[in-house]
Design a protein around this motif. Structure first.
Motif, PDB file in Angstrom:
ATOM      1  N   PRO A 105      28.215  32.718  39.531  1.00 40.15           N
ATOM      2  CA  PRO A 105      27.088  32.262  39.014  1.00 40.15           C
ATOM      3  C   PRO A 105      27.255  31.428  37.712  1.00 40.15           C
ATOM      4  O   PRO A 105      27.782  32.153  36.732  1.00 40.15           O
ATOM      5  N   HIS A 151      26.342  34.434  32.520  1.00 35.93           N
ATOM      6  CA  HIS A 151      25.738  35.692  31.990  1.00 35.93           C
ATOM      7  C   HIS A 151      26.895  36.727  32.239  1.00 35.93           C
ATOM      8  O   HIS A 151      27.646  36.802  33.179  1.00 35.93           O
ATOM      9  N   ASP A 157      26.844  38.574  35.480  1.00 34.39           N
ATOM     10  CA  ASP A 157      27.327  37.680  36.583  1.00 34.39           C
ATOM     11  C   ASP A 157      28.847  37.923  36.627  1.00 34.39           C
ATOM     12  O   ASP A 157      29.521  38.103  37.592  1.00 34.39           O
TER      13      ASP A 157
END
Length: 71
Positions: A38, A49, A52
């Motif tokens: 992601p 992130h 992630d």
């Protein structure tokens, strides 16, 4: 007043992710493009992130380095 872009602080660049998972930047971009990792995209920037990235690592972890019943 909150500074512009503050909600994006703490996101990782592709270079950071590549160093973390020991691969190239191009591979990180490919993983993002294929939606296997992601990412957050705005304009030409792509960020990741940290959670992630950790989830990606955990999902691809193959278990113990040594078999438990090895003699």
């Amino acid at each position: 007043m909150e500074k512009a872009g503050a909600e994006h602080e703490g996101l990782l660049r592709a270079e950071d992710v590549a160093r973390t998972i020991n691969t190239s930047r191009q591979t990180v971009y490919l993983l993002a493009r294929e939606k296997k990792l992601p990412s957050v995209r705005w304009g030409r920037s792509v960020r990741f992130h940290p959670k992630d990235v950790e989830a990606f690592i955990e999902a691809h972890h193959r278990g113990d380095a040594y078999p438990k019943n090895a003699a």
